[in-house]
Write an enzyme that holds these catalytic residues in place. Structure first.
Site, PDB file in Angstrom:
ATOM      1  N   ASP A 189      -2.031   8.119  -9.584  1.00 22.90           N
ATOM      2  CA  ASP A 189      -1.791   6.854 -10.249  1.00 22.90           C
ATOM      3  C   ASP A 189      -2.339   7.004 -11.675  1.00 22.90           C
ATOM      4  OD1 ASP A 189      -1.509   4.066 -10.760  1.00 22.90           O
ATOM      5  OD2 ASP A 189      -3.606   3.770 -10.125  1.00 22.90           O
ATOM      6  N   ASP A 221      -3.213   4.098 -14.425  1.00 22.96           N
ATOM      7  CA  ASP A 221      -4.207   3.127 -14.903  1.00 22.96           C
ATOM      8  C   ASP A 221      -5.324   2.910 -13.877  1.00 22.96           C
ATOM      9  OD1 ASP A 221      -2.626   2.534 -17.299  1.00 22.96           O
ATOM     10  OD2 ASP A 221      -1.232   1.620 -15.879  1.00 22.96           O
ATOM     11  N   ASN A 250       3.289   2.296 -11.630  1.00 29.15           N
ATOM     12  CA  ASN A 250       4.038   1.046 -11.790  1.00 29.15           C
ATOM     13  C   ASN A 250       3.718   0.482 -13.166  1.00 29.15           C
ATOM     14  OD1 ASN A 250       4.785   1.229  -9.094  1.00 29.15           O
ATOM     15  ND2 ASN A 250       3.446  -0.419  -8.384  1.00 29.15           N
TER      16      ASN A 250
HETATM   17 MG   LIG Z   1      -4.123   1.827 -10.825  1.00 34.12          MG
END
Ligand SMILES: [Mg+2]
Ligand SMILES: [Zn+2]
Length: 191
Positions: free
Chosen positions: A8, A10, A59
């Site tokens: 992932d 962030d 995302n």
């Molecule tokens: Mg994250």
């Protein structure tokens, strides 16, 4: 077959940005706001050196939600790329979902298969890069990440979140403080 680490972005590689006007955390919307956590580049290099292919699966719904322009999000993506290039870190794939189920920008709104916890991107990478899921990992800071990893047959590591910890309910195989600890676990449990 190859082994891989899916990351992932962030909250794993970089800090979230605190927006004083809205009083909320969100991903960086400007290159200048991209702040990697200490030790992230070193940890990526260690994984790379140990023959793990690296992937980002993120995302990025803030354009769909009307909070940022697509250009903002692409500029930030380029800034990450610039930093990776400068440090000789090579990602085999960087998968960005720009959709949101309740977005207000029609082109990017509604259901998609690529938004985590959906694992469309991960399955695509596993196929395209002949990845052995059993010896591969997903690292994230939210339930969405852990569910995506588990559903893809990967082992999972959750980075304790500065932002969302109270919301996390899903068990990961390991829970750690940062990417450095995560990379140590990966090397220790190398299959
Ligand atoms: Mg994250
Ligand atoms: Zn999507």
């Amino acid at each position: 077959m190859s082994k891989a680490v899916f990351l992932d972005r962030d909250g794993v590689l970089n800090e979230m940005y605190f927006n004083k006007e809205t009083n909320e955390f969100h991903p960086p919307f400007e290159a200048a706001d991209v702040k990697l956590y200490d030790g992230v580049l070193e940890s990526l290099k260690v994984l790379q050196k140990n023959d793990y292919l690296l992937f980002i699966v993120t995302n990025q719904p803030d354009h769909a939600k009307g909070k940022a322009s697509l250009d903002d999000l692409m500029n930030v993506r380029e800034e990450f790329q610039r930093i990776f290039n400068e440090n000789n870190i090579r990602f085999s794939g960087q998968y960005y979902c720009f959709h949101h189920p309740e977005g207000i920008v029609p082109e990017f709104s509604g259901h998609c298969d690529c938004r985590k916890p959906g694992n469309y991107f991960v399955m695509e990478a596993i196929k395209d890069f002949d990845v052995d899921a059993r010896s591969s990992w997903f690292i994230g800071d939210r339930d969405k990440d852990i569910i995506c990893g588990t559903n893809s047959g990967l082992r999972t590591i959750r980075i304790r979140s500065n932002y969302y910890e109270y919301k996390n309910k899903t068990d990961a195989d390991f829970v750690v403080k940062d990417l450095k600890e995560a990379s140590e676990i990966i090397l220790k449990n190398n299959l």
